[in-house]
Motif scaffolding. Structure first.
Motif, PDB file in Angstrom:
ATOM      1  N   PRO A 130     -19.878 -12.382 -13.000  1.00 11.33           N
ATOM      2  CA  PRO A 130     -20.145 -13.556 -12.150  1.00 11.33           C
ATOM      3  C   PRO A 130     -20.207 -14.867 -12.940  1.00 11.33           C
ATOM      4  N   GLN A 131     -20.790 -14.817 -14.145  1.00 14.11           N
ATOM      5  CA  GLN A 131     -20.867 -16.033 -14.966  1.00 14.11           C
ATOM      6  C   GLN A 131     -19.470 -16.489 -15.399  1.00 14.11           C
ATOM      7  N   ALA A 132     -18.635 -15.548 -15.810  1.00 13.06           N
ATOM      8  CA  ALA A 132     -17.270 -15.888 -16.217  1.00 13.06           C
ATOM      9  C   ALA A 132     -16.463 -16.398 -15.030  1.00 13.06           C
ATOM     10  N   ASP A 133     -16.653 -15.775 -13.861  1.00 12.59           N
ATOM     11  CA  ASP A 133     -15.946 -16.241 -12.667  1.00 12.59           C
ATOM     12  C   ASP A 133     -16.371 -17.646 -12.279  1.00 12.59           C
ATOM     13  N   SER A 134     -17.647 -17.966 -12.440  1.00 12.77           N
ATOM     14  CA  SER A 134     -18.116 -19.334 -12.145  1.00 12.77           C
ATOM     15  C   SER A 134     -17.456 -20.338 -13.078  1.00 12.77           C
ATOM     16  N   ARG A 135     -17.383 -20.003 -14.357  1.00  6.56           N
ATOM     17  CA  ARG A 135     -16.742 -20.895 -15.328  1.00  6.56           C
ATOM     18  C   ARG A 135     -15.250 -21.010 -15.029  1.00  6.56           C
ATOM     19  N   SER A 136     -14.617 -19.897 -14.687  1.00  2.00           N
ATOM     20  CA  SER A 136     -13.187 -19.919 -14.358  1.00  2.00           C
ATOM     21  C   SER A 136     -12.923 -20.806 -13.149  1.00  2.00           C
ATOM     22  N   TYR A 137     -13.826 -20.791 -12.177  1.00  2.00           N
ATOM     23  CA  TYR A 137     -13.652 -21.626 -10.987  1.00  2.00           C
ATOM     24  C   TYR A 137     -13.735 -23.110 -11.347  1.00  2.00           C
ATOM     25  N   VAL A 138     -14.587 -23.453 -12.300  1.00  2.00           N
ATOM     26  CA  VAL A 138     -14.647 -24.847 -12.770  1.00  2.00           C
ATOM     27  C   VAL A 138     -13.321 -25.225 -13.426  1.00  2.00           C
ATOM     28  N   VAL A 139     -12.796 -24.349 -14.279  1.00  2.00           N
ATOM     29  CA  VAL A 139     -11.512 -24.614 -14.942  1.00  2.00           C
ATOM     30  C   VAL A 139     -10.389 -24.688 -13.899  1.00  2.00           C
ATOM     31  N   PHE A 140     -10.461 -23.831 -12.881  1.00  2.00           N
ATOM     32  CA  PHE A 140      -9.486 -23.861 -11.785  1.00  2.00           C
ATOM     33  C   PHE A 140      -9.466 -25.237 -11.125  1.00  2.00           C
ATOM     34  N   ASN A 141     -10.635 -25.815 -10.873  1.00  2.00           N
ATOM     35  CA  ASN A 141     -10.697 -27.132 -10.242  1.00  2.00           C
ATOM     36  C   ASN A 141     -10.200 -28.233 -11.163  1.00  2.00           C
ATOM     37  N   VAL A 142     -10.427 -28.093 -12.466  1.00  2.00           N
ATOM     38  CA  VAL A 142      -9.860 -29.049 -13.428  1.00  2.00           C
ATOM     39  C   VAL A 142      -8.338 -28.982 -13.359  1.00  2.00           C
ATOM     40  N   ARG A 143      -7.802 -27.761 -13.227  1.00  2.00           N
ATOM     41  CA  ARG A 143      -6.352 -27.581 -13.096  1.00  2.00           C
ATOM     42  C   ARG A 143      -5.834 -28.268 -11.843  1.00  2.00           C
ATOM     43  N   CYS A 144      -6.566 -28.130 -10.734  1.00  2.00           N
ATOM     44  CA  CYS A 144      -6.150 -28.780  -9.486  1.00  2.00           C
ATOM     45  C   CYS A 144      -6.107 -30.298  -9.654  1.00  2.00           C
ATOM     46  N   ILE A 145      -7.116 -30.845 -10.296  1.00  2.00           N
ATOM     47  CA  ILE A 145      -7.152 -32.292 -10.532  1.00  2.00           C
ATOM     48  C   ILE A 145      -6.005 -32.693 -11.457  1.00  2.00           C
ATOM     49  N   SER A 146      -5.681 -31.834 -12.426  1.00  2.00           N
ATOM     50  CA  SER A 146      -4.574 -32.124 -13.340  1.00  2.00           C
ATOM     51  C   SER A 146      -3.253 -32.227 -12.608  1.00  2.00           C
ATOM     52  N   ILE A 147      -3.038 -31.340 -11.640  1.00  2.00           N
ATOM     53  CA  ILE A 147      -1.786 -31.394 -10.875  1.00  2.00           C
ATOM     54  C   ILE A 147      -1.714 -32.691 -10.084  1.00  2.00           C
ATOM     55  N   ILE A 148      -2.833 -33.068  -9.467  1.00  2.00           N
ATOM     56  CA  ILE A 148      -2.849 -34.277  -8.655  1.00  2.00           C
ATOM     57  C   ILE A 148      -2.593 -35.510  -9.498  1.00  2.00           C
ATOM     58  N   SER A 149      -3.183 -35.542 -10.689  1.00  2.00           N
ATOM     59  CA  SER A 149      -3.052 -36.741 -11.517  1.00  2.00           C
ATOM     60  C   SER A 149      -1.885 -36.696 -12.491  1.00  2.00           C
ATOM     61  N   ALA A 150      -1.202 -35.573 -12.594  1.00  2.00           N
ATOM     62  CA  ALA A 150      -0.159 -35.427 -13.614  1.00  2.00           C
ATOM     63  C   ALA A 150       0.964 -36.433 -13.451  1.00  2.00           C
ATOM     64  N   HIS A 151       1.352 -36.716 -12.225  1.00  2.00           N
ATOM     65  CA  HIS A 151       2.465 -37.632 -12.041  1.00  2.00           C
ATOM     66  C   HIS A 151       2.114 -39.030 -12.542  1.00  2.00           C
ATOM     67  N   LYS A 152       0.915 -39.502 -12.246  1.00  2.00           N
ATOM     68  CA  LYS A 152       0.483 -40.810 -12.756  1.00  2.00           C
ATOM     69  C   LYS A 152       0.371 -40.772 -14.272  1.00  2.00           C
ATOM     70  N   ASP A 153      -0.215 -39.693 -14.788  1.00  2.00           N
ATOM     71  CA  ASP A 153      -0.396 -39.580 -16.224  1.00  2.00           C
ATOM     72  C   ASP A 153       0.930 -39.510 -16.956  1.00  2.00           C
ATOM     73  N   GLU A 154       1.941 -38.936 -16.316  1.00  2.00           N
ATOM     74  CA  GLU A 154       3.239 -38.806 -16.957  1.00  2.00           C
ATOM     75  C   GLU A 154       3.826 -40.174 -17.299  1.00  2.00           C
TER      76      GLU A 154
END
Length: 166
Positions: A130-154
């Motif tokens: 459960p602890q690892a899954d909680s951390r993975s979910y945080v990283v998952f959301n960072v990934r989602c934000i990365s996709i949204i902002s990637a075009h601007k960042d590019e």
């Protein structure tokens, strides 16, 4: 068992809000701008967003399988634990690559987004506490934000890559 025990209906409120905002942005806002119909980019964005959310929604359920099971809630990780982990392992990197390719995100940001997708998918598959899954979910959301902002960042990283500085 009614729909109130199914995770998509019970826990999917924030995904529904995000998807509703996409629909608003790509349907209502173009109409304000005197467009009578949605263009192909808007339609594709809505379809991809819905498909991505639908196939990755189980990530929010991994950390609390014990709690969901205790109250009788049926989630994908409870109903099909192996399938949900395999879906996450391959689905997240696949969606990462597909979004980068479809939206024409450049090589630098695409590499970042796809590596995060591989990291997240691998974490959910291999680290199952459960602890690892909680951390993975945080990283998952960072990934989602990365996709949204990637075009601007590019745009910025492309400038740095071409000219070496701001």
């Amino acid at each position: 068992m009614g729909l109130h025990n199914v995770s998509v209906w019970r826990n999917g409120a924030h995904e529904f809000v995000c998807f509703s905002m996409y629909i608003y942005m790509f349907t209502y806002l173009p109409l304000i701008d005197n467009q009578k119909t949605l263009d192909s980019v808007s339609i594709l964005a809505i379809i991809l967003s819905g498909a991505t959310i639908f196939t990755t929604i189980q990530t929010q359920d991994f950390p609390d399988v014990a709690g969901d099971r205790a109250i009788g809630r049926i989630t994908l990780p409870i109903y099909a634990p192996h399938f949900s982990r395999w879906l996450t392992l391959f689905g997240i990197p696949a969606w990462s690559a597909m979004h980068c390719w479809i939206w024409g995100i450049g090589a630098i940001c695409s590499t970042h987004v796809m590596l995060l997708g591989l990291l997240v998918g691998g974490r959910f598959f291999h680290m199952r506490t459960p602890q690892a899954d909680s951390r993975s979910y945080v990283v998952f959301n960072v990934r989602c934000i990365s996709i949204i902002s990637a075009h601007k960042d590019e745009t910025l990283t492309g400038h740095i890559f071409r000219y070496g500085s701001f």
